[in-house]
Design a protein around this motif. Structure first.
Motif, short mmCIF file in Angstrom:
data_model
loop_
_atom_site.label_atom_id
_atom_site.label_comp_id
_atom_site.label_asym_id
_atom_site.label_seq_id
_atom_site.Cartn_x
_atom_site.Cartn_y
_atom_site.Cartn_z
N ASP A 307 46.27 24.02 64.12
CA ASP A 307 45.15 24.06 63.17
C ASP A 307 45.19 25.35 62.36
O ASP A 307 44.18 26.04 62.22
N ASN A 308 46.33 25.69 61.86
CA ASN A 308 46.47 27.02 61.26
C ASN A 308 47.13 27.01 59.89
O ASN A 308 47.69 28.02 59.46
N ALA A 309 47.04 25.88 59.20
CA ALA A 309 47.63 25.84 57.86
C ALA A 309 47.02 26.90 56.96
O ALA A 309 47.69 27.44 56.09
N PHE A 310 45.74 27.23 57.21
CA PHE A 310 45.09 28.23 56.35
C PHE A 310 45.80 29.57 56.41
O PHE A 310 45.74 30.35 55.45
N LYS A 311 46.46 29.83 57.53
CA LYS A 311 47.13 31.14 57.64
C LYS A 311 48.27 31.28 56.64
O LYS A 311 48.61 32.39 56.23
N ILE A 312 48.85 30.17 56.27
CA ILE A 312 49.96 30.23 55.31
C ILE A 312 49.43 30.67 53.95
O ILE A 312 49.95 31.59 53.33
N GLU A 313 48.37 30.02 53.53
CA GLU A 313 47.75 30.40 52.25
C GLU A 313 47.21 31.83 52.32
O GLU A 313 47.38 32.62 51.39
N LEU A 314 46.61 32.15 53.44
CA LEU A 314 46.07 33.49 53.61
C LEU A 314 47.20 34.53 53.56
O LEU A 314 47.06 35.58 52.93
N ALA A 315 48.31 34.21 54.20
CA ALA A 315 49.43 35.15 54.21
C ALA A 315 49.98 35.35 52.81
O ALA A 315 50.30 36.47 52.41
N ARG A 316 50.06 34.27 52.05
CA ARG A 316 50.52 34.41 50.65
C ARG A 316 49.62 35.38 49.90
O ARG A 316 50.07 36.28 49.21
N ARG A 317 48.33 35.17 50.05
CA ARG A 317 47.39 35.99 49.30
C ARG A 317 47.44 37.45 49.75
O ARG A 317 47.29 38.36 48.94
N ILE A 318 47.63 37.65 51.05
CA ILE A 318 47.60 39.03 51.53
C ILE A 318 48.88 39.75 51.15
O ILE A 318 48.87 40.97 50.89
N VAL A 319 49.98 39.03 51.05
CA VAL A 319 51.22 39.65 50.57
C VAL A 319 51.02 40.12 49.13
O VAL A 319 51.33 41.27 48.78
N ALA A 320 50.49 39.23 48.32
CA ALA A 320 50.28 39.60 46.91
C ALA A 320 49.33 40.78 46.79
O ALA A 320 49.54 41.71 46.01
N ARG A 321 48.27 40.74 47.61
CA ARG A 321 47.30 41.83 47.56
C ARG A 321 47.93 43.16 48.01
O ARG A 321 47.72 44.21 47.40
N ALA A 322 48.69 43.09 49.10
CA ALA A 322 49.28 44.33 49.62
C ALA A 322 50.26 44.93 48.62
O ALA A 322 50.34 46.15 48.46
N LEU A 323 50.99 44.06 47.93
CA LEU A 323 51.90 44.56 46.91
C LEU A 323 51.11 45.22 45.77
O LEU A 323 51.49 46.27 45.27
N THR A 324 50.00 44.59 45.41
CA THR A 324 49.14 45.18 44.37
C THR A 324 48.64 46.55 44.80
O THR A 324 48.65 47.50 44.02
N LEU A 325 48.21 46.62 46.04
CA LEU A 325 47.69 47.89 46.54
C LEU A 325 48.80 48.95 46.62
O LEU A 325 48.57 50.12 46.32
N ALA A 326 49.99 48.50 47.02
CA ALA A 326 51.11 49.45 47.09
C ALA A 326 51.42 49.98 45.70
O ALA A 326 51.68 51.17 45.52
N LEU A 327 51.38 49.08 44.73
CA LEU A 327 51.64 49.50 43.36
C LEU A 327 50.59 50.51 42.89
O LEU A 327 50.90 51.48 42.21
N ASP A 328 49.33 50.27 43.29
CA ASP A 328 48.26 51.21 42.94
C ASP A 328 48.55 52.61 43.49
O ASP A 328 48.02 53.60 42.99
N GLY A 329 49.33 52.65 44.53
CA GLY A 329 49.71 53.94 45.09
C GLY A 329 49.09 54.19 46.45
O GLY A 329 47.99 53.73 46.73
N THR A 330 49.83 54.90 47.26
CA THR A 330 49.32 55.29 48.56
C THR A 330 48.09 56.16 48.36
O THR A 330 48.13 57.10 47.57
N PRO A 331 47.00 55.86 49.04
CA PRO A 331 45.80 56.68 48.85
C PRO A 331 46.06 58.14 49.25
O PRO A 331 46.87 58.40 50.14
N GLU A 332 45.35 59.04 48.58
CA GLU A 332 45.48 60.47 48.89
C GLU A 332 45.18 60.75 50.35
O GLU A 332 45.88 61.49 51.02
N ALA A 333 44.11 60.13 50.82
CA ALA A 333 43.71 60.33 52.21
C ALA A 333 43.72 58.97 52.90
O ALA A 333 43.62 57.93 52.26
N MET A 334 43.85 59.02 54.21
CA MET A 334 43.79 57.79 54.97
C MET A 334 42.43 57.13 54.70
O MET A 334 41.39 57.79 54.80
N PRO A 335 42.41 55.85 54.35
CA PRO A 335 41.12 55.19 54.10
C PRO A 335 40.22 55.27 55.33
O PRO A 335 40.71 55.31 56.46
N ALA A 336 38.92 55.26 55.07
CA ALA A 336 37.97 55.31 56.18
C ALA A 336 38.13 54.11 57.10
O ALA A 336 37.96 54.22 58.31
#
Lengths: 352, 169, 756
Positions: A307-336
């Motif tokens: 019952d985990n098909a949603f994880k595939i879609e979720l994983a796609r979205r989180i990959v895209a998001r993480a790449l976006t965040l990486a492109l934005d740059g590593t934060p100066e400080a560790m996020p809270a």
């Protein structure tokens, strides 16, 4: 917890020799092993306490720029080591998104690499589990499996690997340095954890009695320091295992991607390196289309194990998001809230 | 070759050096404290590292005592909730928990307080409540006293910093 | 115990009274130093450890236990199984009146649910007892587990909850729907939830002949003494229960359970003290839970958005062998005016442990569904959710027409909405974003809870030095009874709380009633109040009949007790201290006693509830679907507030439980075996600190002359109600996705068309 012999060797060779006896297991902080022993999923006859082994608690920078981290370095000590966190920020972020402050203060680097799955059927002794009891079957297969694997699983096992730490390690080509009865060797972390296939009981590439003594992250991995993130979706804001997580790192050159690294957590029996997706980004313009395509490729082989098909879609979205965040740059400080979607902006492209 | 330990360990607990003959290698630090040494301030909530009620300081670091084998801690210095106050003078974290109503039933409280003491000495939260919430998330409070806990940690941290400044002056 | 107060102090609600002040907890120092003693902290000499072995099947028989293996483990003293379990004086398959459930105490080899005790191992150490239990290696004859709606046995219950009717009808429901211009209808599902107090259920039992002392967290001391006495065939007065502190209860420590009875039995059998503490996993079975529900709500509205019919149906689970049915549909009875209301319950028997009352039983689950249904109805009518609720505001109890003893709900709506900023809410969903691009949603719900009153007794002793000792067998499970009860007693006695010593938490004291149903402060408090007044009356009698007293002859005029002195009512300057009165009378003390109960005539003439309004803001990641509650504002009216600090904490706790219900908690049972696959605190998620960024609770003043003479309603449970719906409605407002299954999960958003 069963009765056992408690053995405290004084050196690595002594430890390896002690562990040669069948039924032995290494004990470091115990945050995973004692949990398993209390639940009965692990019943070792001999517990070899390696916490006193000399020299395994150091973070050592090598002349070539790589770092060697002793197996007994505590998770929190590594994550809060300034130079380490600056050089490998996604690793530090992953470490700080795992477990709780107390557990991170105790848990060791080696122990984290060796932690076992959180699959409830593995932990439930009344359930069939090929990983725990080879040949008994897999009750997760038709069971409550909404959080189980969508990549690399087999009919014999659909468990996932729970580590956060290992996800960026795999992305960054980290290597485990191992001591054994037949001498020392190196195993890439990507090869340390193995997919279940027909032998899910074989969880790692370690031979019986082999001991991880240190972890090495190569100098090349430092090239991603400015654009590296770990992102982890959880069912509560903190102190929860990942539903899906991803480490994303980019090496940018004049607005284009020179190199990319992507690894996913919580979706397979090992941290999942998405090499084809990485290749698709190399030389590409960093934009939402390229990230979406990479995300698509990273999950191309995915299929639900329950019952985990949603994880595939979720994983796609989180990959895209993480790449976006990486492109934005590593934060100066560790996020809270390390690795939390709520730690940071979702990105300009999401604004209404 | 390694040795089978004699099952006799030394621990310094709340400043007191103790030689402890362990009756069983399976004894966790938590069960040693509670069932052998009768230091019952440290609580067992889950026994699996999932709730934080058993938090103590080992060599100054907060850890879950339920997932620590006592034998493995030979030589360590342990601080429990019983060792925090100076006689009848409460530690600033203890006083702040009372002032901000940072507990209800009180069962998770010793663990919350030891965790807060550890958090403050780690020094990674600054005065950011969000960081405090995150770094206190290893301590579950089923009564839901979290808001008071966060306020208490902030205030105690400030209080301790002022004391340190005074002491340094 | 030292007492601390904070400043500025609010105006005293009653002249000269400490009640109303935000005193810090009188048990605070004990709790922050680790000196507060919980049951499992006790360690009498010669104590043994007991650990139950529990079933891993939901239904069938135990066919074999390897008792020899367990006994062979060093340190194991005894193993109790159905084969050698000593007899009990009460049949565990018979209910124990008034609230006791059937329990599993090794009466036979049948298994009726997962985690049922099937043996108990007693050993010299906890390690030996634990491993002894693991070595029993049970074998079973397994019958198919009935785990779901399809496999369970349906039935029409005679009663639901604790003695409530299963069906309540008001007006003609079909006529109501016929008169409607709009009808909304939807199904809602709530999951099984487990109390998970931080303190696992524990007992340390010590026998002395036919008397037994039990250190045991307990929400109902007198009842528990009687029930345990019945099991062990001894008079109730031979059972002493010590329960000074409960590490949380939430309803799960009010009712007897099998493991504790077995440990007490083992102590008698072995003639040594025995300690038992459940493991966290073992708390998912024999100690109650909130049962699953499937609910259907159908609402009919007229042109102005007024309800014409409200039909709430609930299918509620219970065990195969006993009944506790979550009175979920009754949530629709007290709140919204409608000419026709029908609440109906059906039962479903599953192979689970018997459910029981869990913080806000019935109302938590029922309100979750009702408040979402109200939101959907408001949407259908094109009305603001708050306006819709105001349009359906009940001026009298909807199903009975009785006046409310007090109801400041309108003020709750107004103040809560103001503090929250509700008036700025856009009507359309998915229209708000924050500066970071997260979807933002606002939702609200109405909170309501009953005001029960339990019979209770108390004693108040004025002592020669002018201080007082007050006594009642109350229970503090975190609500602050140690503090609030002392404040009430001090008020009645005309003393500062620090001159009042409170004895509580032990069954040898006057019966303090039940700490449950949000009724403890009112019930035990009224008893203490009356006992205090009785003591003062007796003291006044001494003074006013003594010619040497300045108060002599004031018997008819009366005296006022204030600050340790009695004053003539008509002449404040004529007064005398308690100590002086007692000294001259040659008395070492004067003792007042009282029994307190609600006046049935007042009770039958009024509907009595606490009310509130909860407003929630959530943020939702627009791609990933992760949800975070950004802030919660609750405004509650619950009669007179004895201690605003403690009351606020109770509301916060309830609101966090509401957030937990909405977004986190769910026990996942394997549909084939019934085994709970997350019977822990790692994967059974309750909120952690980071889940609760901002809470605000507004205490709306409310004078209630009818609920009881001290004007106190309950605050412990109401916070959950309203909050669940408020959060779910906020998720809808943020995303456009209406989730009708709790908790709301990431996939509920990810796979929905509206979200993508």
């Amino acid at each position: 917890m069963n009765r056992f012999d408690y053995i405290r060797p004084a050196s690595v060779p002594e430890a390896v020799e002690a562990a040669a006896v069948p039924g032995s297991t290494y004990l470091a902080a115990g945050t995973n092993l004692l949990d398993l022993m209390k639940g009965g999923a692990a019943r070792p006859e001999r517990v070899i306490d390696i916490t006193r082994l000399p020299g395994l608690d150091r973070i050592e920078w090598l002349p070539d720029g790589s770092v060697r981290v002793g197996a007994l370095v505590r998770n929190s000590d590594l994550a809060y080591d300034d130079r380490f966190a600056r050089t490998f920020p996604a690793v530090a972020e992953a470490l700080l998104s795992g477990a709780s402050a107390q557990l991170r203060n105790a848990a060791t680097v080696g122990g984290n690499l060796m932690q076992r799955t959180r699959c409830a059927y593995f932990h439930d002794l009344a359930s069939a589990c090929n990983r725990r009891a080879p040949g008994s079957g897999c009750d997760a297969r038709e069971g409550e499996n909404r959080l189980h694997a969508v990549l690399g699983w087999s009919e014999h096992c659909i468990a996932t690997h729970p580590s956060d730490f290992c996800v960026p390690l795999v992305a960054l080509d980290a290597v485990a340095e191992v001591a054994g009865a037949h001498g020392a060797r190196e195993i890439p972390v990507d090869a340390l954890h193995v997919l279940p296939g027909a032998t899910p009981e074989q969880e790692t590439a370690l031979a019986p009695g082999e001991l991880i003594v240190s972890l090495r992250i190569p100098a090349e991995a430092a090239a991603f320091a400015r654009n590296a993130r770990y992102l982890k979706l959880r069912e509560r804001t903190s102190f929860a295992f990942a539903v899906v997580s991803v480490a994303a790192a980019l090496e940018m050159e004049a607005g284009a991607i020179r190199k990319a690294r992507i690894a996913l957590g919580g979706i397979a029996a090992k941290p999942w390196r998405a090499r084809e997706a990485e290749v698709s980004l190399e030389g590409a313009e960093a934009n939402p289309e390229a990230f979406a395509k990479a995300a698509e490729m990273a999950l191309a082989e995915a299929r639900p194990s329950g019952d985990n098909a949603f994880k595939i879609e979720l994983a796609r979205r989180i990959v895209a998001r993480a790449l976006t965040l990486a492109l934005d740059g590593t934060p100066e400080a560790m996020p809270a809230l390390p690795a939390s979607p709520f730690s940071t902006t979702p990105g300009a492209n999401h604004a209404a | 070759m390694g040795y089978h330990m004699s099952l006799s360990i030394r621990l310094t607990i709340n400043g007191l050096k103790r030689e402890i003959a362990l009756d069983d290698p399976r004894v966790t630090l938590l069960d040693l404290l509670r069932e052998r040494l009768h230091l019952t301030g440290t609580k067992k909530g889950c026994d699996r590292g999932q709730c934080g009620a058993c938090t103590v300081l080992v060599d100054g670091r907060r850890i879950n005592s339920c997932l620590s084998l006592a034998a493995s801690l030979d030589g360590a210095e342990i601080t429990t909730i019983e060792g925090l106050a100076d006689g009848e003078d409460l530690h600033p974290v203890q006083a702040a928990f009372i002032a901000h109503d940072g507990f209800q039933c009180g069962y998770c409280t010793p663990g919350q307080i030891m965790s807060a003491v550890g958090l403050i000495s780690e020094g990674n939260a600054g005065d950011d409540p969000e960081r405090i919430r995150e770094l206190m998330s290893g301590n579950i409070c089923r009564c839901g006293a979290y808001q008071g806990i966060t306020e208490a940690v902030l205030e105690a941290q400030k209080d301790l910093a002022e004391r340190n400044r005074r002491d340094a002056a | 115990m030292p007492l601390e107060t904070t400043s500025p102090l609010p105006q005293h609600r009653r002249h000269g009274s400490s009640a109303g002040q935000p005193l810090t907890r009188r048990d605070g120092v004990l709790k922050v130093t680790g000196r507060a003693t919980y049951a499992a902290d006790n360690h009498p000499d010669g104590m043994l450890y007991a650990v139950t072995a529990v079933s891993s099947i939901a239904r069938g028989r135990v066919t074999a236990l390897d008792v020899e293996a367990a006994k062979a483990h060093p340190g194991v003293v005894e193993v109790l199984t159905p084969a050698n379990r000593p007899p009990l004086a009460h049949d565990p398959d018979e209910k124990m009146p008034p609230f006791g459930f059937r329990v599993e105490v090794l009466q036979d080899d049948t298994v009726r649910y997962v985690n049922q005790p099937i043996a108990i191992v007693i050993a010299e150490t906890p390690e030996a007892a634990t491993e002894g239990a693991a070595l029993l290696n049970p074998q079973y004859e397994v019958e198919p587990a009935r785990t779901g709606r399809e496999s369970g046995e349906r039935f029409d219950p005679e009663v639901i909850g604790i003695g409530a009717p299963a069906r309540t009808a008001h007006g003609d429901i079909e006529a109501g729907f016929a008169a409607a211009v709009r009808v909304t209808e939807a199904d809602y599902v709530t999951p099984p939830q487990y109390h998970n107090a931080m303190e696992p259920h524990a007992v340390v039992a010590q026998w002395d002949g036919d008397r037994v002392t039990l250190d045991m967290p307990n929400q109902a001391l007198a009842l528990s003494c009687a029930s345990h006495a019945a099991y062990f065939g001894i008079p109730a007065e031979n059972v002493l229960i010590r329960s000074p502190f409960l590490g949380g209860g939430f309803g799960s420590k009010a009712i007897l359970n099998g493991p504790q009875i077995l440990a007490i039995l083992a102590a008698r059998m072995l003639d040594r003290p025995v300690k038992l503490a459940l493991t966290r996993a073992q708390m998912y079975g024999p100690v109650g839970h909130r049962g699953r529900t499937w609910q259907k709500l159908r609402l009919g509205m007229d042109e102005e958005g007024r309800l014409t019919a409200l039909h709430h149906q609930a299918l509620c689970t219970t065990s195969s062998f006993d009944e506790f049915l979550e009175p979920a549909a009754n949530a629709s009875l007290p709140l919204y005016a409608s000419p026709a209301i029908l609440a109906e319950h059906e039962g479903l028997r599953l192979d689970v442990g018997t459910p029981g009352p869990m913080r806000a039983p019935g109302l938590a689950s029922g309100s979750a569904a009702l408040e979402v249904a109200m939101d959907e109805a408001a949407e259908a009518c094109g009305m603001d959710p708050l306006d819709f609720r105001l349009a359906n505001y009940a001026e009298t109890e909807p199903t009975t027409g009785k006046p409310f003893s007090s109801k400041a709900l309108r003020e709750c709506y107004a103040e809560g909405a103001k503090r929250f900023g509700w008036s700025g809410r856009p009507h359309e969903p998915r229209t708000m974003r924050d500066e970071s691009g997260f979807l933002v949603g606002w939702g609200m719900g109405t909170a309501v809870f009953h005001c029960p009153h339990f019979p209770a007794e108390a004693r108040a002793t004025l002592r020669a030095d002018g201080t007082a000792l007050v006594e009642t067998a109350g229970a503090d499970m975190g609500q602050g009874a140690w503090t609030a009860l002392a404040q009430i007693a001090a008020e009645a006695l005309g003393l500062d709380p620090d001159q009042v010593e409170l004895n509580s938490g032990i069954s040898s004291l006057p019966d303090g009633g039940i700490a449950g149903g949000s009724g403890h402060t009112a019930s035990a408090g009224l008893a203490l109040h009356n006992a205090g007044e009785d003591a003062i009356a007796r003291l006044a009698e001494l003074a006013t009949t003594d010619p040497a007293s300045p108060l002599f002859g004031a018997g008819n005029i009366g005296v006022v007790a204030r600050a340790g002195r009695l004053h003539r009512r008509d002449d404040e300057n004529r007064s005398e201290s308690y100590a002086e009165i007692l000294a001259r009378a040659g008395r070492s003390d004067v003792v007042g006693t009282a029994k307190a109960a609600r006046d049935p005539a007042v009770a039958s003439a009024h509907a009595m509830y606490s009310h509130g309004a909860v407003f929630a803001e959530v943020k939702v990641d627009p791609d990933l679907g992760q949800i975070r509650v950004a802030r919660l504002v609750g405004a509650f009216a619950a009669g007179r507030v004895i201690n605003p600090r403690l009351v606020r904490s109770q509301y916060f706790g309830g609101m966090i439980w509401g957030a937990s219900f909405a977004l986190h908690e769910e026990a996942i049972a394997d549909r084939r075996t019934g085994r709970i696959m997350n019977a822990d605190l790692a994967e059974y998620h309750v909120p952690v600190n980071a889940d609760v960024p901002s809470l605000d609770a507004i205490l709306i003043p409310e004078d209630d002359p009818y609920v009881n003479p001290i004007g106190v309603k309950g605050v412990g449970e109401i916070g959950i109600t309203g909050t669940v719906g408020a959060i779910a409605n906020a998720v809808w407002h943020a995303t456009g996705v209406r989730v009708r299954r709790f908790p709301v999960r990431v996939e509920d958003l990810i796979i929905s068309r509206e979200f993508a």
